[in-house]
Write a protein that holds these residues in place. Structure first.
Motif, PDB file in Angstrom:
ATOM      1  N   SER A   1     103.127 -57.440 -48.305  1.00 41.14           N
ATOM      2  CA  SER A   1     102.701 -56.294 -49.090  1.00 41.14           C
ATOM      3  C   SER A   1     103.362 -55.415 -49.481  1.00 41.14           C
ATOM      4  O   SER A   1     103.608 -54.514 -50.615  1.00 41.14           O
ATOM      5  N   GLY A   2     103.134 -54.243 -48.110  1.00 39.51           N
ATOM      6  CA  GLY A   2     103.339 -52.898 -47.944  1.00 39.51           C
ATOM      7  C   GLY A   2     102.482 -52.026 -47.944  1.00 39.51           C
ATOM      8  O   GLY A   2     102.742 -50.984 -48.699  1.00 39.51           O
ATOM      9  N   ASN A   3     101.113 -53.110 -48.664  1.00 44.22           N
ATOM     10  CA  ASN A   3      99.681 -52.289 -48.754  1.00 44.22           C
ATOM     11  C   ASN A   3      99.385 -52.126 -47.127  1.00 44.22           C
ATOM     12  O   ASN A   3      98.691 -52.705 -46.855  1.00 44.22           O
ATOM     13  N   TRP A   4      99.085 -50.568 -48.177  1.00 46.32           N
ATOM     14  CA  TRP A   4      98.631 -50.122 -45.842  1.00 46.32           C
ATOM     15  C   TRP A   4      96.949 -50.011 -46.704  1.00 46.32           C
ATOM     16  O   TRP A   4      96.908 -48.510 -46.567  1.00 46.32           O
ATOM     17  N   VAL A   5      95.557 -50.571 -46.396  1.00 47.07           N
ATOM     18  CA  VAL A   5      94.369 -50.337 -47.125  1.00 47.07           C
ATOM     19  C   VAL A   5      94.046 -50.580 -45.930  1.00 47.07           C
ATOM     20  O   VAL A   5      93.124 -51.454 -45.484  1.00 47.07           O
TER      21      VAL A   5
ATOM     22  N   ARG B   1      97.280 -46.640 -49.103  1.00 46.77           N
ATOM     23  CA  ARG B   1      99.120 -45.912 -49.464  1.00 46.77           C
ATOM     24  C   ARG B   1      99.806 -47.225 -50.178  1.00 46.77           C
ATOM     25  O   ARG B   1      99.487 -49.045 -49.483  1.00 46.77           O
ATOM     26  N   GLN B   2     100.282 -47.318 -51.416  1.00 46.37           N
ATOM     27  CA  GLN B   2     101.646 -48.649 -51.363  1.00 46.37           C
ATOM     28  C   GLN B   2     102.754 -48.277 -50.926  1.00 46.37           C
ATOM     29  O   GLN B   2     103.048 -47.061 -50.934  1.00 46.37           O
TER      30      GLN B   2
ATOM     31  N   VAL C   1     112.947 -41.223 -45.634  1.00 44.88           N
ATOM     32  CA  VAL C   1     111.317 -40.678 -45.231  1.00 44.88           C
ATOM     33  C   VAL C   1     110.549 -40.573 -46.430  1.00 44.88           C
ATOM     34  O   VAL C   1     110.704 -40.308 -47.420  1.00 44.88           O
ATOM     35  N   ASP C   2     109.435 -41.228 -46.510  1.00 40.11           N
ATOM     36  CA  ASP C   2     108.842 -41.414 -47.825  1.00 40.11           C
ATOM     37  C   ASP C   2     106.837 -40.487 -47.725  1.00 40.11           C
ATOM     38  O   ASP C   2     106.562 -39.863 -46.845  1.00 40.11           O
TER      39      ASP C   2
END
Length: 772
Positions: A489-493, A501-502, A523-524
């Motif tokens: 999902s890419g969600n680091w909760v 972070r999404q 790089v984000d």
């Protein structure tokens, strides 16, 4: 008093010389000379004497060691570009992701499991029950079939079968079962996704023929995951440095020092700020702002004279600090016990945590007094990255006083406020560090489930058999499902670490080979893209050679999403123990043995290692040069950086991960150490780039150390003061922008547009040609 540098290591004696001239004190005459001709020329003057500054008489430091042998210097930049393929072969564009993941599975995962709060699971019901982890290993990628057989698996099979390319986690445990102590090995507690071409991947070390049998491309760079059959990339995340002091303005325009402490046991944020002319400390565990002098007294610095000496005895600093000293007296705190009691009454205890603590204490633990609670908070929670052994707060006292000194100096001179956009204050979180943070949260959650199950069973009065927690270890899916959900999902909760972070992971773009490479070097930033602020989006001078100036999206993400330059490398964590011992062997005085007058003396400089104070030295320039000399000899890690800060009178040594660095050619007396012989030997395969690094011909320099360097762009620019030379000017561009022909003839936005469109170009197969 601070003494000159000494050493007791045999190899240091051999390398740095043992003829009595290794200690070269900067005398008063020498200091006057340095002030007259400048620090750099003074160094050159030192090295041009009969001793070369390292205590070795008769050594040649003019670069003639190559010329006397007839070795030809490399003529111009036209020949230096031949080094680029060797750099890309040694590091590769994905090496930083793979290195960080390897460090996690080999080193970091064991540290997390063995951390103080993780290695044991205890019960609130039975004080004799315990579960202890004695080791953890990561297995090889495999899959369990429907008939319960376990088979090894390749990434290609995972793509076809829509499954996750993962490996089992094996732990060794020791726990109580009734009155017995049981030892078990290789218990599977979950599965972890495996990064392609990492040390745990089945593709690592395979030849082209073997890769073809596995249906894998030999040019695939790796560095991504296969989760549920989809290729996922973890983007690098840009963050402010951990365990560092950042001086900034808070919301009320007051000077504030922000320190984010990060260890495997705890992660917390602390602020030391000015308010109404007084210095206070703010922390989540403290309900109100606590006067900083009360904090120092609680740690053991009870004398006003000692506190003033630690903060600084200069008249302007004492005048700025006077109100804070009086503030401690106004609240009636004079002794350490009074300070601990004052902090204990200010502590913030959440209702649920307080009820749970009361329940634990009422069962079998003795309740803590407010003084003891305050001491524990100061020891392990506030500024937790500064270690406290046996309640000896000396190192933390010096560190806290140094922060107060910096705050007061910034109040006196506001121009010394730190620039948060300066790239030396940033760290890039790689895939390994993000996976490590996720595993730490999942492992703590896994232990909480075990504790809850143990308490539930042990609380039953009439049990037929002894409780065996081993049955709960293998049946849990907490770790496996947590990894799969986060990456897919890419969600680091992670509420425990206040991380939400999404978009941390994205589907790997396979439009073209360049498109996939460009995505892996992206790089984000965590900065909100809706805010129309120019600071974080602007090009920083410190990004030269580290980040591509052209490759950034258009629109709201412009300047916030960036790409690494071609030769830029992001460091992985290194062990600090050897570097710490080296500092002491090179003459750094332990900070615990120094008084405030010696720490802040006019001729002494503080030495920092990864943000923590190691000690002080009277010879900062000599210390920095010796560490660089050992680094060029291959005796210190190639990514260990040394940075001299003349304004703060400090030496900053860094070996932590997330620093962006780039390779440069070493220059001595106006000549590079690189010769035509080196290039010929590399072309024949006799010499590798790693050999050049160990010979001190090439070295990696990070953003902070570049401040102590004078880098030439071409051979014709070199003077006697230059320390480094660019390998090739084109390396300041990224992998996508480097494909633009004659980019220096274009208008700048045109290069940015081409970076976006170049990723979409795809060559047709066979004789079709064209684009699709």
């Amino acid at each position: 008093m601070l003494k000159g540098p000494t050493t007791n290591l045999a190899f240091l004696t051999q390398v740095l010389g043992s003829d009595g001239k290794a200690e070269r004190d900067l005398t008063e005459e020498g200091r006057r000379r340095a002030a007259e001709i400048g620090l750099r020329k003074y160094r050159d003057a030192l090295e041009s004497d009969e001793s070369d500054g390292w205590g070795r008489t008769g050594a040649r430091r003019d670069g003639s060691e190559y010329d006397d042998d007839g070795h030809e210097q490399v003529p111009g930049v036209k020949q230096k570009w031949k080094l680029l393929p060797h750099f890309l072969k040694l590091r590769g564009l994905m090496r930083q992701h793979i290195d960080s993941y390897d460090y996690f599975v080999n080193v970091d995962i064991s540290k997390i499991v063995q951390a103080k709060g993780n290695r044991e699971v205890l019960s609130d019901v039975d004080p004799k029950f315990f579960l202890q982890y004695t080791g953890i290993t990561v297995g090889t990628p495999c899959i369990e079939e429907d008939d319960y057989t376990v088979k090894s698996i390749t990434p290609f099979q995972c793509r076809l079968r829509d499954c996750t390319y993962s490996a089992p986690l094996w732990v060794n445990v020791r726990y109580t079962r009734g009155r017995q102590i049981v030892n078990k090995t290789n218990i599977n507690i979950g599965r972890i996704p495996v990064m392609l071409l990492s040390c745990k991947c089945v593709l690592t070390g395979k030849s082209e023929a073997e890769l073809a049998d596995m249906k894998e491309c030999p040019y695939d760079p790796g560095g991504y995951f296969v989760v549920k059959g989809v290729e996922k990339v973890i983007l690098m995340q840009e963050q402010l440095s951990k365990n560092r002091v950042i001086i900034e303005y808070d919301g009320k325009k007051n000077i504030s020092a922000a320190i984010t402490s990060s260890t495997h046991e705890r992660k917390s944020r602390c602020n030391i700020h000015m308010k109404n002319g007084k210095v206070y400390m703010k922390h989540n565990s403290l309900g109100d702002d606590v006067p900083i002098v009360v904090i120092l007294r609680a740690m053991g610095a009870t004398s006003d004279q000692e506190i003033v000496q630690l903060v600084g005895s200069e008249p302007d600093i004492m005048n700025a600090f006077m109100a804070s000293l009086e503030d401690s007296q106004s609240v009636g705190v004079y002794t350490q016990k009074q300070a601990l009691l004052y902090i204990g009454t200010k502590m913030r205890v959440p209702p649920k945590a307080g009820a749970r603590a009361m329940r634990q204490q009422s069962s079998f633990r003795r309740p803590l007094t407010p003084e003891d609670e305050a001491r524990e908070i100061l020891c392990g929670v506030i500024l937790s990255h500064v270690p406290v052994v046996g309640y000896d707060f000396r190192a933390k006292i010096v560190y806290t006083a140094h922060i107060v000194r910096r705050v007061l100096m910034t109040v006196i001179d506001p121009s010394t406020v730190d620039d948060k956009d300066y790239y030396g204050n940033k760290r890039l979180e790689l895939a390994g560090q993000l996976i490590s943070l996720l595993f730490e949260d999942l492992f703590k959650r896994f232990n909480s489930e075990l504790k809850r199950n143990a308490d539930m069973v042990l609380s039953k009065p009439n049990r037929a058999a002894a409780f065996d927690i081993g049955k709960f270890l293998e049946g849990s899916t907490t770790i496996t499902s947590g990894f799969t959900h986060a990456i897919s999902s890419g969600n680091w909760v992670l509420k425990r670490f206040k991380v939400d972070r999404q978009g941390v992971t994205q589907v790997l773009s396979r439009l073209s080979f360049i498109s996939s490479l460009g995505m892996m070097t992206r790089v984000d930033s965590q900065f909100q893209k809706e805010r129309k602020v120019s600071g974080p989006r602007a090009l920083q001078p410190s990004q030269w050679g580290m980040l591509c100036p052209a490759d950034t999206p258009e629109g709201e993400s412009c300047g916030l999403v960036k790409n690494l330059a071609l030769l830029a490398h992001v460091t992985s964590d290194q062990e600090t123990g050897p570097v710490l011992r080296l500092c002491y062997d090179l003459g750094v005085e332990d900070v615990a043995r120094l008084s405030g007058g010696e720490v802040n003396g006019r001729h002494s400089s503080l030495v920092f290692l990864n943000g923590s104070i190691v000690g002080a030295t009277g010879h900062p320039f000599l210390l920095a040069n010796k560490i660089r000399f050992l680094r060029r000899k291959g005796m210190v890690g190639e990514f260990v950086s040394v940075y001299l800060h003349s304004v703060r009178r400090a030496v900053y040594i860094a070996s932590d991960g997330g620093r962006v660095c780039r390779p440069l050619l070493v220059v001595e007396n106006g000549r590079t150490r690189l010769t035509k012989t080196h290039l010929d030997q590399m072309a024949l395969g006799v010499l590798s780039l790693q050999d050049l690094i160990k010979q001190g011909v090439v070295e990696y320099v990070d953003v902070n150390e570049e401040n102590n360097c004078l880098v030439g762009l071409a051979d014709g620019d070199l003077t006697i003061n230059h320390t480094h030379l660019e390998i090739d000017p084109l390396t300041l561009l990224g992998v996508v922008a480097g494909l633009i022909p004659y980019p220096h003839h274009n208008q700048s936005p045109r290069n940015t547009y081409q970076c976006a469109m170049g990723k979409q170009a795809r060559r047709g197969g066979g004789g079709g040609g064209g684009y699709s």
